[in-house]
Design a protein around this motif. Structure first.
Motif, short mmCIF file in Angstrom:
data_model
loop_
_atom_site.label_atom_id
_atom_site.label_comp_id
_atom_site.label_asym_id
_atom_site.label_seq_id
_atom_site.Cartn_x
_atom_site.Cartn_y
_atom_site.Cartn_z
N THR A 179 -55.26 -48.06 -43.83
CA THR A 179 -55.54 -49.36 -43.54
C THR A 179 -54.58 -49.82 -42.48
O THR A 179 -53.47 -49.42 -42.11
CB THR A 179 -55.24 -50.25 -44.70
N GLY A 180 -55.37 -50.39 -41.44
CA GLY A 180 -54.67 -51.12 -40.41
C GLY A 180 -54.88 -50.32 -39.02
O GLY A 180 -54.01 -50.60 -38.20
N SER A 181 -55.42 -49.22 -39.18
CA SER A 181 -55.72 -48.35 -37.99
C SER A 181 -56.62 -48.91 -37.04
O SER A 181 -57.32 -50.12 -37.26
CB SER A 181 -56.22 -46.94 -38.63
N ARG A 182 -56.62 -48.29 -35.92
CA ARG A 182 -57.39 -48.92 -34.82
C ARG A 182 -58.90 -48.75 -35.05
O ARG A 182 -59.77 -49.38 -34.30
CB ARG A 182 -56.98 -48.19 -33.52
N TYR A 183 -59.17 -47.94 -35.95
CA TYR A 183 -60.74 -47.93 -36.56
C TYR A 183 -61.02 -48.93 -37.62
O TYR A 183 -62.13 -49.03 -37.92
CB TYR A 183 -61.07 -46.60 -37.10
N ALA A 184 -59.86 -49.85 -38.13
CA ALA A 184 -60.36 -50.52 -39.24
C ALA A 184 -61.23 -51.62 -39.31
O ALA A 184 -62.15 -51.87 -40.04
CB ALA A 184 -58.99 -51.12 -39.65
N ASP A 185 -61.55 -52.24 -37.91
CA ASP A 185 -62.62 -53.24 -37.96
C ASP A 185 -63.76 -52.87 -37.21
O ASP A 185 -64.65 -53.65 -36.90
CB ASP A 185 -61.82 -54.27 -36.95
N LEU A 186 -63.84 -51.31 -37.05
CA LEU A 186 -65.32 -51.07 -36.46
C LEU A 186 -66.25 -51.12 -37.64
O LEU A 186 -65.99 -50.46 -38.78
CB LEU A 186 -65.04 -49.67 -36.02
N PRO A 187 -67.46 -51.38 -37.16
CA PRO A 187 -68.69 -51.15 -38.17
C PRO A 187 -69.06 -49.71 -38.37
O PRO A 187 -69.60 -49.38 -39.85
CB PRO A 187 -69.82 -51.81 -37.38
N GLU A 188 -68.82 -48.93 -37.54
CA GLU A 188 -68.98 -47.42 -37.61
C GLU A 188 -68.22 -46.74 -36.57
O GLU A 188 -67.81 -47.09 -35.55
CB GLU A 188 -70.46 -47.00 -37.54
N VAL A 189 -67.95 -45.40 -36.85
CA VAL A 189 -66.97 -44.56 -35.95
C VAL A 189 -67.93 -43.43 -35.50
O VAL A 189 -68.64 -42.87 -35.84
CB VAL A 189 -66.02 -43.81 -36.86
N ASP A 190 -67.56 -43.45 -34.20
CA ASP A 190 -68.10 -42.55 -33.17
C ASP A 190 -67.21 -41.15 -32.97
O ASP A 190 -66.12 -41.44 -32.53
CB ASP A 190 -68.42 -43.17 -31.71
N LEU A 191 -67.47 -40.25 -33.74
CA LEU A 191 -66.51 -39.08 -33.59
C LEU A 191 -66.19 -38.52 -32.29
O LEU A 191 -65.11 -38.04 -32.22
CB LEU A 191 -67.02 -37.98 -34.78
N SER A 192 -66.97 -38.84 -31.38
CA SER A 192 -66.69 -38.05 -30.09
C SER A 192 -65.62 -38.80 -29.36
O SER A 192 -65.04 -38.28 -28.37
CB SER A 192 -67.92 -38.15 -29.48
N THR A 193 -65.19 -39.92 -29.99
CA THR A 193 -64.07 -40.43 -29.15
C THR A 193 -62.92 -40.33 -30.08
O THR A 193 -61.68 -40.75 -29.71
CB THR A 193 -64.16 -42.17 -29.59
N CYS A 194 -62.84 -39.37 -31.05
CA CYS A 194 -61.59 -39.23 -31.91
C CYS A 194 -60.71 -37.54 -31.61
O CYS A 194 -59.93 -37.26 -32.09
CB CYS A 194 -62.04 -39.10 -33.20
N ALA A 195 -61.41 -37.38 -30.34
CA ALA A 195 -60.72 -35.68 -29.96
C ALA A 195 -59.12 -35.75 -29.89
O ALA A 195 -58.90 -34.56 -29.75
CB ALA A 195 -61.51 -35.30 -28.48
N ASP A 196 -58.65 -36.84 -29.64
CA ASP A 196 -57.23 -36.73 -29.21
C ASP A 196 -56.39 -37.08 -30.73
O ASP A 196 -55.08 -37.07 -30.71
CB ASP A 196 -56.71 -37.81 -28.35
N GLU A 197 -57.19 -37.21 -31.90
CA GLU A 197 -56.51 -37.57 -33.17
C GLU A 197 -56.16 -36.40 -33.89
O GLU A 197 -56.46 -35.32 -33.64
CB GLU A 197 -57.40 -38.55 -33.77
N HIS A 198 -55.20 -36.58 -34.53
CA HIS A 198 -54.68 -35.69 -35.62
C HIS A 198 -55.76 -35.99 -36.90
O HIS A 198 -55.84 -36.94 -37.38
CB HIS A 198 -53.29 -35.71 -36.19
N PHE A 199 -55.75 -34.70 -37.55
CA PHE A 199 -56.87 -34.56 -38.87
C PHE A 199 -55.93 -33.80 -39.92
O PHE A 199 -55.46 -32.88 -39.64
CB PHE A 199 -58.17 -34.22 -38.45
#
Length: 304
Positions: A179-199
């Protein structure tokens, strides 16, 4: 040494012999077994041919058993009893209509699906002992084939000709973030923009792992997985602790840590899991599995 019995001697004919010896009459024996008098007479005559000695004396139209017939009847009673016990123990060893049933389940189904099915089985067959075995999709499918579980609540296996599956519900996959991540307020997530994230991820063999891999294949990159775990509850805690993002099925929403948020994925990444009860086709007439199927069908509306 191989013991050979004449092919004229069968279990059915021994049953007919016992019925005749107990009723003392061709007609009453036929009535007890729901066959014709001629069939009784023919079976008794063929037994004489099989043992190669006279079993009855003919007095007019009546048959009277000899001492040999009484001896054979005594042996037949013991043979049939032993065979019936052997068949029963064999079926129980194979899990067929035993007094217990072993149900495999994914970890993610233990909060809602498993309790609903267990309660349904307790109502339908209160005398039946239930044992729950938890594991990954691949592990439970192998256990099903090995006979160490009788049925499994798993993602519907593809291309498994030896397995019968009954659909319980379908479940969408979501992007899971603290909660509170930079994706929190998005209506949907585009995975192609997440290449630099840790999973963080489940290990290979879990149905959610398969959807995870496929979604990132569509996104066009291999995710940087910093940690794998063997159960979905640990996976959610890793997300809650900020170790990394992941993908989770919607069914875990009610048991998620408070600090985890599920966000819809863009439609092109959406993976839908088909969750059902699976069992071997060779056991589709098992009374315990038929009872489980009936319970699952009744619970389907609540789980959808």
């Amino acid at each position: 040494m191989l013991i050979r019995i004449d092919e004229e001697i069968t279990f059915r004919k021994l049953e007919i012999l016992l019925a005749f010896m107990e009723t003392g009459n061709l007609a009453r024996a036929a009535e007890r077994l729901d066959i014709s008098t001629v069939s009784v007479h023919r079976a008794l005559h063929s037994l004489e041919a099989g043992v190669r000695c006279a079993l009855f004396r003919h007095e007019g139209r009546n048959l009277h058993p000899t001492d040999a017939a009484r001896e054979l009847a005594e042996v037949a009673r013991e043979v049939l009893r032993t065979m019936a016990d052997g068949i029963r123990s064999t079926r129980e060893l194979a899990g067929y209509s035993a007094d217990s049933i072993r149900i495999g389940s994914l970890f993610s189904l233990t909060s809602r699906t498993v309790p609903a099915i267990v309660m349904g089985m307790k109502v339908r067959k209160p005398e039946l002992h239930l044992e729950l075995v938890l594991g990954s999709n691949a592990d439970l499918l192998q256990r099903l084939r090995d006979g160490t579980v009788d049925a499994a609540l798993i993602g519907k296996p593809e291309g498994a000709a030896d397995v019968e599956s009954e659909l319980l519900f379908e479940d969408d996959i979501f992007f899971a973030a603290p909660t509170g991540s930079r994706y929190a307020d998005l209506p949907e997530v585009d995975l192609s923009t997440c290449a630099d994230e840790h999973f963080v991820s489940l290990g290979e063999g879990f149905v959610t792992y398969t959807g995870f891999q496929e979604s990132f294949r569509i996104a066009g990159f291999t995710p940087n997985v910093v940690m794998e775990t063997g159960d979905i509850f640990s996976l959610m805690n890793l997300v809650s602790g900020g170790i990394g993002y992941t993908l989770l099925p919607g069914r875990v929403r009610s048991v998620m840590p408070q600090r985890v948020q599920l966000i819809p994925l863009q439609e092109r990444y959406l993976m839908r899991q088909k969750i059902g009860v699976s069992f071997l086709r060779t056991r589709e007439r098992d009374p315990n599995l038929l009872a489980l199927l009936a319970v699952c069908r009744k619970a389907r509306a609540e789980l959808a």
